[in-house]
Design a protein around this motif. Structure first.
Motif, PDB file in Angstrom:
ATOM      1  N   LEU A   1       0.861  -1.182   0.000  1.00 21.68           N
ATOM      2  CA  LEU A   1       0.000   0.000   0.000  1.00 21.68           C
ATOM      3  C   LEU A   1       0.898   1.232   0.000  1.00 21.68           C
ATOM      4  N   SER A   2       0.441   2.270  -0.673  1.00 21.88           N
ATOM      5  CA  SER A   2       1.225   3.500  -0.775  1.00 21.88           C
ATOM      6  C   SER A   2       0.271   4.685  -0.821  1.00 21.88           C
ATOM      7  N   ILE A   3       0.641   5.756  -0.136  1.00 22.38           N
ATOM      8  CA  ILE A   3      -0.224   6.937  -0.086  1.00 22.38           C
ATOM      9  C   ILE A   3       0.215   7.971  -1.115  1.00 22.38           C
ATOM     10  N   GLY A   4      -0.773   8.605  -1.725  1.00 23.49           N
ATOM     11  CA  GLY A   4      -0.552   9.756  -2.599  1.00 23.49           C
ATOM     12  C   GLY A   4      -1.037  10.985  -1.859  1.00 23.49           C
ATOM     13  N   PHE A   5      -0.163  11.964  -1.673  1.00 23.65           N
ATOM     14  CA  PHE A   5      -0.506  13.113  -0.827  1.00 23.65           C
ATOM     15  C   PHE A   5       0.262  14.356  -1.241  1.00 23.65           C
ATOM     16  N   ARG A   6      -0.175  15.471  -0.671  1.00 23.71           N
ATOM     17  CA  ARG A   6       0.543  16.740  -0.766  1.00 23.71           C
ATOM     18  C   ARG A   6       0.868  17.185   0.644  1.00 23.71           C
ATOM     19  N   GLN A   7       2.101  17.566   0.853  1.00 26.39           N
ATOM     20  CA  GLN A   7       2.523  18.058   2.165  1.00 26.39           C
ATOM     21  C   GLN A   7       1.823  19.380   2.467  1.00 26.39           C
ATOM     22  N   VAL A   8       1.226  19.495   3.641  1.00 30.46           N
ATOM     23  CA  VAL A   8       0.628  20.748   4.093  1.00 30.46           C
ATOM     24  C   VAL A   8       1.498  21.367   5.189  1.00 30.46           C
ATOM     25  N   LYS A   9       1.908  20.542   6.129  1.00 30.99           N
ATOM     26  CA  LYS A   9       2.749  21.036   7.230  1.00 30.99           C
ATOM     27  C   LYS A   9       3.782  19.967   7.571  1.00 30.99           C
ATOM     28  N   ALA A  10       5.047  20.378   7.588  1.00 28.18           N
ATOM     29  CA  ALA A  10       6.136  19.452   7.887  1.00 28.18           C
ATOM     30  C   ALA A  10       7.296  20.231   8.482  1.00 28.18           C
ATOM     31  N   ARG A  11       8.205  19.495   9.093  1.00 27.88           N
ATOM     32  CA  ARG A  11       9.431  20.086   9.627  1.00 27.88           C
ATOM     33  C   ARG A  11      10.580  19.144   9.345  1.00 27.88           C
ATOM     34  N   ARG A  12      11.768  19.684   9.337  1.00 33.87           N
ATOM     35  CA  ARG A  12      12.982  18.879   9.156  1.00 33.87           C
ATOM     36  C   ARG A  12      13.525  18.478  10.520  1.00 33.87           C
ATOM     37  N   ASP A  13      13.956  17.236  10.611  1.00 35.54           N
ATOM     38  CA  ASP A  13      14.628  16.730  11.795  1.00 35.54           C
ATOM     39  C   ASP A  13      15.836  15.960  11.284  1.00 35.54           C
ATOM     40  N   GLY A  14      16.925  16.697  11.045  1.00 31.92           N
ATOM     41  CA  GLY A  14      18.097  16.098  10.417  1.00 31.92           C
ATOM     42  C   GLY A  14      17.757  15.729   8.983  1.00 31.92           C
ATOM     43  N   ALA A  15      17.979  14.480   8.630  1.00 29.92           N
ATOM     44  CA  ALA A  15      17.680  14.012   7.277  1.00 29.92           C
ATOM     45  C   ALA A  15      16.200  13.710   7.073  1.00 29.92           C
ATOM     46  N   LEU A  16      15.444  13.658   8.161  1.00 31.57           N
ATOM     47  CA  LEU A  16      14.037  13.273   8.079  1.00 31.57           C
ATOM     48  C   LEU A  16      13.118  14.460   7.813  1.00 31.57           C
ATOM     49  N   ARG A  17      12.070  14.207   7.043  1.00 34.44           N
ATOM     50  CA  ARG A  17      10.963  15.157   6.896  1.00 34.44           C
ATOM     51  C   ARG A  17       9.810  14.588   7.721  1.00 34.44           C
ATOM     52  N   VAL A  18       9.428  15.312   8.768  1.00 34.33           N
ATOM     53  CA  VAL A  18       8.345  14.868   9.648  1.00 34.33           C
ATOM     54  C   VAL A  18       7.060  15.543   9.177  1.00 34.33           C
ATOM     55  N   LEU A  19       6.142  14.740   8.656  1.00 35.71           N
ATOM     56  CA  LEU A  19       4.880  15.227   8.113  1.00 35.71           C
ATOM     57  C   LEU A  19       3.846  15.297   9.224  1.00 35.71           C
ATOM     58  N   SER A  20       3.412  16.507   9.574  1.00 29.07           N
ATOM     59  CA  SER A  20       2.418  16.650  10.630  1.00 29.07           C
ATOM     60  C   SER A  20       1.012  16.907  10.087  1.00 29.07           C
ATOM     61  N   ARG A  21       0.931  17.303   8.819  1.00 34.73           N
ATOM     62  CA  ARG A  21      -0.378  17.443   8.171  1.00 34.73           C
ATOM     63  C   ARG A  21      -0.202  17.251   6.673  1.00 34.73           C
ATOM     64  N   VAL A  22      -1.002  16.362   6.106  1.00 30.25           N
ATOM     65  CA  VAL A  22      -0.949  16.105   4.669  1.00 30.25           C
ATOM     66  C   VAL A  22      -2.355  16.147   4.093  1.00 30.25           C
ATOM     67  N   ASP A  23      -2.418  16.478   2.820  1.00 26.38           N
ATOM     68  CA  ASP A  23      -3.648  16.392   2.048  1.00 26.38           C
ATOM     69  C   ASP A  23      -3.591  15.035   1.344  1.00 26.38           C
ATOM     70  N   LEU A  24      -4.314  14.064   1.876  1.00 27.14           N
ATOM     71  CA  LEU A  24      -4.286  12.692   1.357  1.00 27.14           C
ATOM     72  C   LEU A  24      -5.211  12.586   0.158  1.00 27.14           C
ATOM     73  N   TRP A  25      -4.650  12.258  -1.003  1.00 29.64           N
ATOM     74  CA  TRP A  25      -5.424  12.147  -2.236  1.00 29.64           C
ATOM     75  C   TRP A  25      -5.928  10.736  -2.452  1.00 29.64           C
ATOM     76  N   GLU A  26      -5.049   9.754  -2.213  1.00 25.72           N
ATOM     77  CA  GLU A  26      -5.390   8.381  -2.556  1.00 25.72           C
ATOM     78  C   GLU A  26      -4.492   7.411  -1.816  1.00 25.72           C
ATOM     79  N   VAL A  27      -4.960   6.161  -1.763  1.00 27.56           N
ATOM     80  CA  VAL A  27      -4.142   5.050  -1.284  1.00 27.56           C
ATOM     81  C   VAL A  27      -4.118   4.021  -2.405  1.00 27.56           C
ATOM     82  N   SER A  28      -2.918   3.698  -2.863  1.00 28.92           N
ATOM     83  CA  SER A  28      -2.741   2.777  -3.984  1.00 28.92           C
ATOM     84  C   SER A  28      -2.304   1.393  -3.527  1.00 28.92           C
ATOM     85  N   ILE A  29      -2.703   0.422  -4.330  1.00 27.65           N
ATOM     86  CA  ILE A  29      -2.183  -0.934  -4.217  1.00 27.65           C
ATOM     87  C   ILE A  29      -0.955  -0.966  -5.128  1.00 27.65           C
TER      88      ILE A  29
END
Length: 132
Positions: free
Chosen positions: A90-118
């Protein structure tokens, strides 16, 4: 062939994916309140393959439950591949709305979820479905 019922976690909270993204609990809340999430195959918006009857956040992540519709050629193909064990991601299709950087990581705190794919290869290797 009747519709194939499936379920699984499309995203797990606080789990690093292969793109160095981490999703925070609550990130999907507003999208889930806004309306239905589309079910696609390999993120191809041209041919939806089913419907997600339920999509919700729990303590572990984003859980989805739905049906692959076998009335279409693509739906029959995807259902057959899922039943054979060739497709289980399963994989999500989304647009980032709110995120922050934590070193190399992008921490997604709010996303606009478009779809979930098989999918064949999920960006989050633990995001898997099962036949109900």
């Amino acid at each position: 062939m009747s519709d194939l019922r499936i379920e699984g976690y499309a995203s797990l909270f606080w789990t690093r994916d292969l793109n160095d993204d981490v999703t925070a609990a609550g990130a999907f809340r507003q999208s889930l309140e806004a309306g239905p999430i589309r079910m696609l195959h390999q993120h191809d918006e041209a041919e939806p393959v089913g419907v997600w009857d339920e999509a919700f956040e729990d303590a572990r992540g984003l859980f989805v439950r739905g049906r692959i519709i076998c009335a279409t050629p693509r739906g029959r193909l995807v259902a057959a591949l899922v039943e054979a064990g060739a497709l289980d991601g399963l994989s999500i299709g989304f647009r980032q709305v709110k995120a922050r950087r934590d070193g190399a990581l992008r921490v997604l705190s709010r996303v606009d979820l478009w779809e979930v794919s098989i999918v064949t290869f999920p960006m989050l290797p633990q995001a898997r479905l099962r036949v109900v």
